[in-house]
Each structure stands twice: as structure tokens, then as C-alpha cells.
Scaffold this motif. Structure first.
Motif, PDB file in Angstrom:
ATOM      1  N   ASN A 148      30.442  44.889  35.055  1.00 35.07           N
ATOM      2  CA  ASN A 148      29.505  45.166  33.896  1.00 35.07           C
ATOM      3  C   ASN A 148      28.961  44.132  33.306  1.00 35.07           C
ATOM      4  N   ARG A 150      28.870  42.534  30.536  1.00 35.93           N
ATOM      5  CA  ARG A 150      29.752  41.646  29.645  1.00 35.93           C
ATOM      6  C   ARG A 150      30.378  40.625  30.675  1.00 35.93           C
ATOM      7  N   HIS A 152      33.337  40.755  32.121  1.00 39.88           N
ATOM      8  CA  HIS A 152      34.765  40.649  31.937  1.00 39.88           C
ATOM      9  C   HIS A 152      35.744  41.458  32.851  1.00 39.88           C
ATOM     10  N   TRP A 179      40.546  42.115  34.595  1.00 35.06           N
ATOM     11  CA  TRP A 179      40.098  42.508  33.214  1.00 35.06           C
ATOM     12  C   TRP A 179      40.365  41.293  32.334  1.00 35.06           C
ATOM     13  N   TRP A 181      40.678  41.482  28.866  1.00 34.14           N
ATOM     14  CA  TRP A 181      40.705  42.382  27.716  1.00 34.14           C
ATOM     15  C   TRP A 181      40.496  41.646  26.597  1.00 34.14           C
ATOM     16  N   ASP A 183      37.806  40.141  25.886  1.00 30.89           N
ATOM     17  CA  ASP A 183      36.351  40.215  25.599  1.00 30.89           C
ATOM     18  C   ASP A 183      35.779  41.682  25.411  1.00 30.89           C
ATOM     19  N   GLY A 184      36.879  42.404  25.688  1.00 29.94           N
ATOM     20  CA  GLY A 184      36.346  43.797  25.572  1.00 29.94           C
ATOM     21  C   GLY A 184      37.072  44.817  26.343  1.00 29.94           C
ATOM     22  N   GLY A 185      36.927  46.175  26.173  1.00 28.63           N
ATOM     23  CA  GLY A 185      37.337  47.090  26.710  1.00 28.63           C
ATOM     24  C   GLY A 185      37.346  47.359  28.227  1.00 28.63           C
ATOM     25  N   LEU A 186      37.878  48.082  29.012  1.00 29.56           N
ATOM     26  CA  LEU A 186      37.470  48.317  30.210  1.00 29.56           C
ATOM     27  C   LEU A 186      36.333  49.007  30.641  1.00 29.56           C
ATOM     28  N   PHE A 187      35.931  49.925  29.903  1.00 32.46           N
ATOM     29  CA  PHE A 187      34.392  50.524  30.125  1.00 32.46           C
ATOM     30  C   PHE A 187      33.397  50.021  28.936  1.00 32.46           C
TER      31      PHE A 187
END
Length: 187
Positions: A148, A150, A152, A179, A181, A183-187
Motif C-alpha cells: 500500500n 503508506r 506499512h 503489518w 499496525w 501506522d494504520g489498518g490492514l487495508f
């Protein structure tokens, strides 16, 4: 948390596939600067894999390692790790010392805001603390990519090739997913 999944063959050619021993660890940054980092980790590995089928060790193991990484010029990098595995029963599983070193280069899309592509080459070594044990050394050409913008969530795939003591140690396809986490959600 480490949940390994493996597919292994025994001497008769029978395949066993499943989850191996599960590890729960805590990693801590000891030093960090703009271009380098040093960290340490402690871990306990629970014997949930089927040891009779080659999917686990059969004993609880405590592990510790230290790692360091340095960003080099031209988006290149080097990473190093050294550690030990200390099983609760050395009658079944020996203590080990291991080290890994990797060098690679990252390629960024969209001025650094898109995917990050990182081909790398790693050397992996382990040595059992038993009389007459040989040191195993493997080479692992591999490739990591972020999934992604981002950056992460990452996946890596490589081929682990025995460089020493190759008899009875086949080439292995290795894969991991990371992952971060925080820094943000998985999707």
C-alpha cells in the motif's frame, strides 16, 4: 507474533503441512538515528506444531537476538542479526546460535509515495551447540514489496538455498508478511 506455516517431506516422501511452533516476542529499539537502528528482541516459542511430522520442535524455547541496520547511499541498505535459541529440554532440541546478514536496494514509486520494491540477498547461518555439529550456511535471494502507499504492509518471497552441508537440506521457498499496525489498518 510469529505463526509459521510449513509443508515438509520426510525421508519416505510423505508430505506434512500445517502450523509450526508459535512464537510470542517483544522487540525494543535500543538506538535509532536517521540512517541506522539497533534493536533487541526476546521471544518464547510454544511447541504447538506437530514435532512427529517435522512441523515443530516439541519443546518450549526461549530466544533472544540483537539486530542492526544501516541505510547506505543510493537507497541501498545492510542488515545484520545475531541470536540464540535456548530450549527447555536440550535432550530433545539443542541450543543454537544463529546469524543473518542481508544487503539490498530499494526502488520507490511516485517520488517515494507509492510502492517500495526491495530486491535483496541474504546469508543465513546456524550452529547447534552439540559436539561435532556442523555450521549450516544458506543463501537467500529474495524480494520484498509494500502492498500500500503508506508502506506499512509488506510481503517478501525468496528461495533459501543450502551453501554448506547440503545433503538432506533441500531448497526452500520462504515467504513472510509484515503489518506495522501502529501506522494504520490492514487495508
Amino acid at each position: 507474533v510469529a505463526v509459521p506455516f510449513a509443508s515438509v517431506h520426510d525421508e519416505s516422501g510423505t508430505r506434512a503441512t500445517g502450523v509450526g511452533d508459535v512464537g510470542l516476542g517483544w522487540k525494543r529499539v535500543l538506538f535509532a538515528s536517521r540512517n541506522s537502528i539497533v534493536s533487541g528482541q526476546g521471544e518464547i516459542v510454544f511447541p504447538v506444531g506437530n514435532a512427529d511430522r517435522g512441523l515443530g520442535s516439541g519443546v518450549t524455547t526461549f530466544a533472544a537476538f540483537a539486530s542492526a541496520a544501516q541505510i547506505l547511499p543510493a537507497a541501498s541498505f545492510v542488515q545484520f542479526q545475531i541470536g540464540t535459541d535456548q530450549p527447555t529440554s536440550t535432550d530433545e532440541v539443542p541450543r543454537t546460535l544463529f546469524w543473518r546478514a542481508a544487503v539490498g536496494k530499494s526502488f520507490r514509486e511516485e517520488a517515494g509515495l507509492g510502492r517500495l520494491w526491495s530486491p535483496m540477498f541474504e546469508v543465513v547461518s546456524d550452529h547447534d551447540f552439540i559436539a561435532g555439529a556442523a555450521t549450516n550456511i544458506d543463501v537467500v535471494p529474495q524480494f520484498q514489496v509494500t502492498l500500500n502507499r503508506r508502506q506499512h504492509v509488506r510481503v517478501n518471497v525468496g528461495l533459501e538455498i543450502p551453501a554448506t552441508n547440503a545433503a538432506g537440506r533441500p531448497k526452500q521457498l520462504v515467504f513472510y508478511a509484515l503489518w506495522d499496525w501502529f501506522d494504520g489498518g490492514l487495508f
